[in-house]
Design an enzyme around this catalytic site. Structure first.
Site, PDB file in Angstrom:
ATOM      1  N   LYS A 154       0.837  -1.201   0.000  1.00 59.75           N
ATOM      2  CA  LYS A 154       0.000   0.000   0.000  1.00 59.75           C
ATOM      3  C   LYS A 154       0.873   1.252   0.000  1.00 59.75           C
ATOM      4  O   LYS A 154       0.553   2.251  -0.669  1.00 59.75           O
ATOM      5  CB  LYS A 154      -0.913   0.002   1.228  1.00 59.75           C
ATOM      6  CG  LYS A 154      -1.728   1.286   1.364  1.00 59.75           C
ATOM      7  CD  LYS A 154      -2.659   1.262   2.570  1.00 59.75           C
ATOM      8  CE  LYS A 154      -3.439   2.581   2.677  1.00 59.75           C
ATOM      9  NZ  LYS A 154      -4.426   2.560   3.777  1.00 59.75           N
ATOM     10  N   HIS A 190      -8.437 -30.922 -33.089  1.00 59.07           N
ATOM     11  CA  HIS A 190      -9.506 -29.971 -32.779  1.00 59.07           C
ATOM     12  C   HIS A 190     -10.392 -30.470 -31.630  1.00 59.07           C
ATOM     13  O   HIS A 190     -11.615 -30.384 -31.686  1.00 59.07           O
ATOM     14  CB  HIS A 190     -10.336 -29.682 -34.026  1.00 59.07           C
ATOM     15  CG  HIS A 190      -9.517 -29.176 -35.177  1.00 59.07           C
ATOM     16  ND1 HIS A 190      -8.863 -27.960 -35.153  1.00 59.07           N
ATOM     17  CD2 HIS A 190      -9.216 -29.745 -36.382  1.00 59.07           C
ATOM     18  CE1 HIS A 190      -8.214 -27.793 -36.288  1.00 59.07           C
ATOM     19  NE2 HIS A 190      -8.393 -28.854 -37.038  1.00 59.07           N
TER      20      HIS A 190
END
Length: 535
Positions: free
Chosen positions: A152, A290
């Protein structure tokens, strides 16, 4: 509650912040001594805790114990040691503000410009099989508090949570301090680190697996860290990356032994191939294109090299489609299997391991990607799929048992006589069908696919496609359907091709018509009572 607001004019600009005081408290001691040496040589005061302080002191460097800073000893078996204003005041003071600086002076608190903290090994403890209080004691409290406080306050403090960042700290010492941009980047990594940690803890409390007896969670967090960017996604205009989920043991964690970097589509096909190969307990190979199989097979029982046999039989199902395919094996790849692949163009092979001689042969195919699964690889218990605005969560569709008799125990014979084919062959066809995109029809013989119809928008077309691909091999084959036949036209296609057995869930309002057709053609038909859609 909103945080305090300040007049922007009160903030003094800070870019480069010299490192004069560092707080170091790490569970992972990797490269700790070289870092301490660099700090000491640059005149940095080191404040530390417990075993970290002892390692630094044993290496011959001065260190201040955190208890000397707080004026209070570590207590409760180390549960309380850094949760004190003398520590957190030094972490959170925003020295761009004159009144923050004045308050530190008023209370005799010195600021920290560098914080090096990594957290208790919670994930590693769970992975090692620990339970109960042993796991609870690895839930870090003070560590995340220090990390978050420092992150922070990145305008003033550099927070480091990973030994991989130590070289940049040493470099900053030589340059006179850390830049604002560096501190902001370190803060971003720190918040990601604590977020991942909290997610792992939350998942442990929720239970590592979700059974059918336990409600699905009311709150779900999926936490992952980027492994690498991929060249592109399904198509060249789409961005893509591969991420590792916290606690994951799957395709994302597999080791690339050789070949070009994996693509997005490679990962999708490899994961689908694993799903198919590992549904089978015997040595098995699945070949994917696929995300659909163009061949699945288990080994010939008489084969001297089972996994090589499984590959040959899977390849024979549809050699044309196998060109450029992705292969998964549920056993280590042998020299014989590698030799069989010498002249077959393949994109990826994924397996639990590769024999050294097999690696030598496959190394001649420079572009072939070889993936070795992590030793603790396991199938997922849950499926997660993103949809717009949310996600779907479901139990993974897995067979309850590897025992053939158990799998078939609830099947109902509704036409013909009990099949004289081995139960293993019947169960293989049913399991293989699960790996095929719906609508799915699989034709199989001797525990190997001979024709696959997948992804059609009606079931009769899937039957036609499977029969067409099987050709003469359809005669005497087992046909498995992932869902019921809404009409008898699909089974009629199978019957006319010479199929001997049909396995399907049943449940259609026209089951009687389908059963009648099977009886008319002398086909044995089983109803499983369980559907296996795969979208």
């Amino acid at each position: 509650m909103a945080g305090p607001s300040h007049d922007p004019s009160l903030y003094r600009h800070r870019d480069v912040v010299p490192i004069r005081r560092a707080l170091v408290s790490v569970s992972d001691k990797t490269d700790l001594v070289p870092l301490a040496q660099a700090l000491a040589e640059n005149g940095v005061e080191i404040v530390s805790t417990g075993s970290t302080a002892q390692v630094i002191r044993d290496a011959g460097f001065d260190v201040t114990d955190v208890a000397d800073v707080t004026g209070f000893p570590e207590m409760l078996d180390g549960r309380v040691k850094t949760l004190h204003p003398n520590v957190h005041g030094g972490l959170l003071a925003d020295l761009r503000l004159a009144h923050h600086e004045a308050q530190l002076g008023e209370y005799g608190i010195s600021p920290f410009e560098l914080v090096v903290v990594n957290l208790y090994p919670f994930v590693e403890t769970v992975a090692a099989g620990a339970e109960g209080d042993r796991v609870v004691e690895q839930i870090d409290i003070g560590g995340p508090a220090m990390v978050r406080a420092s992150a922070k306050n990145f305008a003033n403090v550099a927070i480091v949570v990973n030994p991989a960042s130590y070289p940049s700290v040493v470099d900053a010492l030589g340059r006179g301090g850390t830049s604002l941009a560096e501190r902001r980047e370190l803060a971003a990594r720190a918040f990601a680190h604590t977020s991942s940690y909290d997610t792992a803890v939350a998942q442990w409390f929720a239970g590592e697996t979700i059974s059918r007896e336990v409600d699905l969670p009311g709150h779900l967090t999926v936490q992952a860290e980027k492994i690498t960017d991929l060249r592109y996604g399904e198509n060249s205009h789409q961005r893509a990356a591969i991420y590792s989920r916290i606690g994951g043991h799957g395709i994302a964690q597999a080791e690339l032994l050789q070949g070009k970097p994996m693509s997005y589509n490679n990962y999708v096909d490899a994961d689908a191939a694993l799903r198919a190969a590992y549904d089978l307990v015997l040595p098995a190979v699945a070949i994917m294109k696929h995300a659909n199989p163009c061949g699945i097979a288990v080994a010939d029982p008489k084969a001297l090299d089972p996994i090589a046999s499984a590959h040959i039989r899977a390849h024979e199902c549809d050699p044309l489609s196998a060109f450029g395919g992705v292969i998964a094996a549920n056993r280590p790849v042998t020299l014989k299997m590698a030799e069989n692949l010498r002249d077959i163009f393949t994109e990826v092979i994924v397996a639990p391991d590769f024999e050294p001689a097999a690696l030598e042969v496959l190394s001649q195919k420079k572009n072939l990607r070889l993936l070795r699964l992590p030793a603790d690889w396991e199938q997922e218990n849950m499926d997660v799929r993103l949809v717009s605005g949310g996600l779907l969560l479901q139990d993974a569709d897995r067979f309850p048992s590897d025992d053939f008799e158990s799998v078939a125990s609830n099947w109902e014979l509704v036409a013909g006589e009990p099949s004289d084919l081995p139960l293993a062959d019947l169960v293989f066809a049913w399991k293989a069908c699960r790996a095929v995109k719906s609508n799915a029809i699989v034709l199989a013989k001797h525990s190997a696919t001979v024709g696959i119809g997948m992804g059609q928008v009606n079931r009769v077309d899937s039957c036609r496609l499977a029969v067409e691909r099987a050709g003469d091999r359809a005669v005497g084959a087992i046909a498995a359907s992932d869902a019921f036949f809404p009409f008898s036209d699909g089974p009629e296609v199978l019957a006319n091709a010479g199929v001997k057995v049909i396995i399907q869930p049943g449940g259609s309002v026209r089951d009687d018509e389908t059963i009648a057709l099977a009886k008319e053609h002398g086909i044995t038909m089983y109803l499983t009572g369980e559907r296996h859609f795969f979208h």
